[in-house]
Design an enzyme around this catalytic site. Structure first.
Site, PDB file in Angstrom:
ATOM      1  N   LYS A 122       0.824  -1.199   0.000  1.00  0.00           N
ATOM      2  CA  LYS A 122       0.000   0.000   0.000  1.00  0.00           C
ATOM      3  C   LYS A 122       0.865   1.258   0.000  1.00  0.00           C
ATOM      4  O   LYS A 122       0.454   2.316  -0.490  1.00  0.00           O
ATOM      5  CB  LYS A 122      -0.940  -0.012   1.205  1.00  0.00           C
ATOM      6  CG  LYS A 122      -2.067  -1.036   1.117  1.00  0.00           C
ATOM      7  CD  LYS A 122      -3.004  -0.927   2.313  1.00  0.00           C
ATOM      8  CE  LYS A 122      -4.196  -1.874   2.189  1.00  0.00           C
ATOM      9  NZ  LYS A 122      -3.788  -3.280   2.295  1.00  0.00           N
ATOM     10  N   GLU A 152      -3.159   5.647   8.187  1.00  0.00           N
ATOM     11  CA  GLU A 152      -3.805   6.730   7.462  1.00  0.00           C
ATOM     12  C   GLU A 152      -4.825   7.439   8.342  1.00  0.00           C
ATOM     13  O   GLU A 152      -5.347   6.862   9.303  1.00  0.00           O
ATOM     14  CB  GLU A 152      -4.516   6.197   6.213  1.00  0.00           C
ATOM     15  CG  GLU A 152      -3.585   5.666   5.150  1.00  0.00           C
ATOM     16  CD  GLU A 152      -4.329   5.140   3.937  1.00  0.00           C
ATOM     17  OE1 GLU A 152      -3.697   5.022   2.868  1.00  0.00           O
ATOM     18  OE2 GLU A 152      -5.536   4.850   4.049  1.00  0.00           O
ATOM     19  N   HIS A 203     -14.290  -3.907   8.791  1.00  0.00           N
ATOM     20  CA  HIS A 203     -13.604  -3.448   7.585  1.00  0.00           C
ATOM     21  C   HIS A 203     -13.625  -4.491   6.471  1.00  0.00           C
ATOM     22  O   HIS A 203     -12.818  -4.441   5.553  1.00  0.00           O
ATOM     23  CB  HIS A 203     -12.152  -3.060   7.890  1.00  0.00           C
ATOM     24  CG  HIS A 203     -12.012  -2.110   9.033  1.00  0.00           C
ATOM     25  ND1 HIS A 203     -12.449  -0.810   8.977  1.00  0.00           N
ATOM     26  CD2 HIS A 203     -11.510  -2.283  10.285  1.00  0.00           C
ATOM     27  CE1 HIS A 203     -12.214  -0.215  10.132  1.00  0.00           C
ATOM     28  NE2 HIS A 203     -11.650  -1.078  10.942  1.00  0.00           N
ATOM     29  N   GLU A 254      -9.545   0.851  -5.765  1.00  0.00           N
ATOM     30  CA  GLU A 254     -10.516   1.173  -4.726  1.00  0.00           C
ATOM     31  C   GLU A 254     -10.330   2.604  -4.230  1.00  0.00           C
ATOM     32  O   GLU A 254      -9.200   3.086  -4.096  1.00  0.00           O
ATOM     33  CB  GLU A 254     -10.391   0.191  -3.564  1.00  0.00           C
ATOM     34  CG  GLU A 254     -10.593  -1.263  -3.995  1.00  0.00           C
ATOM     35  CD  GLU A 254     -10.728  -2.207  -2.822  1.00  0.00           C
ATOM     36  OE1 GLU A 254     -10.358  -1.820  -1.693  1.00  0.00           O
ATOM     37  OE2 GLU A 254     -11.205  -3.331  -3.032  1.00  0.00           O
ATOM     38  N   ASN A 275      -6.182  -3.697  -6.075  1.00  0.00           N
ATOM     39  CA  ASN A 275      -6.101  -5.147  -5.943  1.00  0.00           C
ATOM     40  C   ASN A 275      -5.742  -5.742  -7.299  1.00  0.00           C
ATOM     41  O   ASN A 275      -6.524  -5.652  -8.250  1.00  0.00           O
ATOM     42  CB  ASN A 275      -7.425  -5.722  -5.443  1.00  0.00           C
ATOM     43  CG  ASN A 275      -7.755  -5.268  -4.034  1.00  0.00           C
ATOM     44  OD1 ASN A 275      -8.851  -4.819  -3.748  1.00  0.00           O
ATOM     45  ND2 ASN A 275      -6.793  -5.360  -3.129  1.00  0.00           N
ATOM     46  N   ARG A 296      -5.803  -8.506  -8.836  1.00  0.00           N
ATOM     47  CA  ARG A 296      -6.391  -9.842  -8.919  1.00  0.00           C
ATOM     48  C   ARG A 296      -7.874  -9.714  -9.214  1.00  0.00           C
ATOM     49  O   ARG A 296      -8.407  -8.600  -9.319  1.00  0.00           O
ATOM     50  CB  ARG A 296      -6.215 -10.573  -7.585  1.00  0.00           C
ATOM     51  CG  ARG A 296      -6.757  -9.776  -6.401  1.00  0.00           C
ATOM     52  CD  ARG A 296      -6.785 -10.548  -5.113  1.00  0.00           C
ATOM     53  NE  ARG A 296      -7.025  -9.729  -3.947  1.00  0.00           N
ATOM     54  CZ  ARG A 296      -8.208  -9.288  -3.546  1.00  0.00           C
ATOM     55  NH1 ARG A 296      -9.284  -9.569  -4.254  1.00  0.00           N
ATOM     56  NH2 ARG A 296      -8.329  -8.557  -2.452  1.00  0.00           N
TER      57      ARG A 296
END
Length: 679
Positions: A118, A208, A243, A283, A306, A308
């Site tokens: 990330k 974050e 989440h 996302e 992502n 995938r």
């Protein structure tokens, strides 16, 4: 140059293995998956071409790149599809697959590497001028609370609370912790690091700022090896718990045309910047505060990419009429995307719910266990992604998601209505699950009428659970009375059986009986009868990790005493107990009767109430106290890992630990004694 795939190794399990194998079969491609069962799972039989028998399926096996490639070569495969989770975003595994001469069904290793962390994904996003929330990456997380947290604590003091800690190399809610105050930062960082390492093999984190009112919106990307990248619509995935998504839909409602176009362009720009060449998802968090949601360009921020296939890909397939797995395979073979893909528009609306084996009354704790009956409801516009057989057992070794239900219709209200109908008609006789909560969410909640933020479920859970309870009340007494009569054999059974296979019997039978006056509920005759019109008896021999053979019976019937109310029932018997289920109008009632041996054992132990019991089955990964130690209320006694999540077992009161009954790395069952209080 194209290189057709002939035999595909699916380096995954459950519903995604079935999903990939179905498309492979349609395209004439053979498929191979692993199994540890004497007989492969029923939901894969007739879909998968061949099985590789292993001693035990476990996360460790599916995370072992060397072993997975060895299995693929052993099976004579020329391509590998990783599905989602496990090794699906592992660049080294992708490179090793290619080095072995097999096709990798996914993006190239360089693109995976760029987005794998990330932290690096944020850097690429910033270079591609994609907005990002304020964050910190590359910081050190020591092994204990006494270590050096200075960099993280410095960022926290500057950015302010609340903050969100996230696994740098994974998703799905694993390794994610929300921190509201400075005193909780170190503990949550250590827990997040441990979960991330156990789930993804890497404990690195990012931190974050936490947005107050975000929606989770994502863009589906499809790219080929010839430089073409297209956005295949968007999805809303805001309804989450811990989440982790539980409901997704396409397209995302409430976005302005300007916002939608900007989101799609940002996703395409990022994918192009890293040379992407497969399906993928970018996302975003869309700011749904009043000042943003009423603007022509609603504020949004990059979350992650992502690299995938996503769990929620079916809703995009439904509204665009595409098979994304097919295009993964075609792109891996070298095919070009058609030019018209750049101009596709969605038709109708599609919603997906994830069915989890979890206890919604116990903070969504995983609830593995035997399944006596599972019959998905079918109908127009109804699609299932299955990871469970008709008679099966849900293991605690993997994620608790057992199936996905997708419904599609002309608009959102019709899709939600179709979804609720299918949920209510589905037969699931097994451990605790979220089906009834999902039914309330899609039919009688704020979500059913308007977009919600990622905070919604946590804020509304009390109200939603009250609605679930209200639905259960009308027939509760009648259902329990019927279950008692079934489980105690007060109802006579006449049956004619015929074998239709080694593990199944087909039965036509009638069950007649009279409820006693004390059991007859208000409005029901004391001589009420119920008749079972069809039934099936099944046996399922399961593989490693399962300690019993399931025997069950289920069927459909009519209860005369309930105004000819249709119902379904199921029951199973083990050495410890006899369990029955009855489903009435979408509500499932359960009754458990302990066996005579179990009752004697409980009497012999004196019903000890000073035990600390395991809330979930799992593995003991940490013990925080010692025998003889005094503990305070709320103090952590030990930590369990179950279904890829960590659960802290805390003291319900102050006292002294007289005995620890387990040690680190022990596997424990739900309800098993972990420790004993001094008395």
């Amino acid at each position: 140059m194209t290189k057709p795939i002939k035999r595909l190794f699916i380096a995954n399990r459950g519903e995604i293995a079935r999903r990939i194998a179905l498309t492979a079969k349609r395209l004439g491609i053979e498929s191979v998956v692993l199994t540890d069962r004497p007989t492969p799972p029923a939901y894969l039989l007739g879909v998968v071409t061949d099985f590789v028998k292993v001693e035990e399926e476990s996360p460790a096996v599916y995370l072992d790149a060397v072993r997975m490639l060895a299995y693929a070569r052993q099976a004579g495969c020329d391509a590998v599809h990783p599905g989602f989770g496990f090794l699906s975003e592992n660049a080294e595994f992708a490179a090793q697959t290619i080095a072995c001469g097999m096709s990798w069904v996914g993006p190239n290793p360089l693109a995976i590497t760029a987005m794998a962390s990330k932290a690096s994904a944020r850097e690429y996003a910033e270079k591609a001028h994609v907005p990002c929330v304020k964050g910190l990456s590359g910081f050190n997380v020591p092994d204990s609370e006494q270590g050096d947290f200075s960099e993280l604590e410095s960022f926290a003091s500057t950015a302010g609370y609340p903050l969100l800690l996230k696994a740098a190399y994974g998703g799905g809610g694993k390794g994610m912790r929300l921190v509201h105050k400075r005193e909780d930062l170190r503990t949550n960082a250590l827990r997040a690091k441990s979960e991330a390492k156990n789930s993804f093999g890497n404990g690195a984190l990012i931190c974050e700022q936490y947005l107050g009112a975000p929606r989770h919106v994502e863009v589906q990307i499809l790219a080929d090896k010839h430089g073409r990248v297209v956005a295949v619509g968007d999805r809303d995935c805001s309804l989450q718990r811990r989440h982790q998504k539980i409901i997704e839909e396409a397209p995302a409602v409430g976005l302005t045309a300007t916002t939608r176009a900007a989101l799609h362009q940002a996703a395409v720009n990022l994918a192009s910047a890293v040379g992407y060449d497969s399906t993928g998802t970018v996302e975003f968090l869309v700011d749904w505060s009043e000042g943003s949601r009423t603007s022509e360009l609603q504020r949004f921020y990059f979350l992650e990419m992502n690299t995938r296939l996503q769990v929620e890909h079916p809703v995009t397939e439904e509204v665009f009429g595409l098979d994304l797995v097919e295009w993964q395979l075609r792109v891996a073979s070298g095919d070009k995307l058609p030019a018209e893909f750049a101009n596709m528009r969605p038709r109708g609306h599609s919603v997906e719910v994830r069915i989890y084996a979890e206890d919604t009354d116990k903070d969504f704790f995983p609830a593995p266990g035997p399944v006596a009956a599972f019959e998905p409801a079918l109908g127009p516009g109804v699609r299932w992604e299955l990871g469970l057989g008709e008679v099966d057992e849900i293991t605690g070794r993997f994620d608790p998601m057992i199936a996905k239900l997708v419904t599609t219709a002309a608009d959102r209200p019709a899709a939600l209505a179709r979804l609720n109908d299918a949920l209510k008609r589905t037969i699931f006789a097994g451990p605790a699950n979220n089906i009834e909560l999902l039914s309330v969410l899609v039919s009688d909640s704020e979500f059913a009428s308007a977009p919600v933020t990622t905070h919604y479920l946590g804020e509304a859970l009390g109200r939603l659970k009250a609605k679930v309870a209200a639905r259960r009340e009308p027939h509760a007494d009648q259902a329990q009375s019927l279950l008692d009569d079934l489980l105690t054999h007060k109802l006579g059974v006449g049956a004619v059986s015929k074998a239709i296979g080694p593990d199944h019997l087909s039965r036509t039978q009638a069950i007649f009986g009279a409820a006693t006056e004390s059991k007859a509920s208000a409005g029901a005759s004391s001589s009420s009868k119920f008749i079972l019109v069809t039934a099936n008896s099944s046996r399922a021999s399961l593989g490693a990790g399962f300690n019993q053979e399931i025997t069950s019976q289920h069927g459909l019937g009519v209860v005369n005493g309930l105004k000819s109310q249709p119902f379904w029932y199921a029951y199973l018997t083990t050495s410890k107990e006899r369990t029955g289920w009855i489903g009435l109008d979408g509500v499932v009632y359960t009754r458990v009767l302990a066996s005579a041996a179990a009752r004697l054992d409980r009497q012999r132990r004196g019903g000890n109430t000073s035990e600390v019991a395991a809330p979930v089955p799992g593995r003991v990964i940490a013990i925080k106290v010692a025998a003889g130690e005094t503990v305070e209320i709320g103090q952590t006694i030990l930590v369990l890992e179950s279904m890829k999540m960590e659960f802290e077992v805390k003291a319900s009161g102050a006292g002294i630990i007289a005995q620890l009954s387990v040690k680190q790395d022990d596997q424990v069952a739900a309800g098993q004694q972990l420790a004993v209080w001094a008395t």
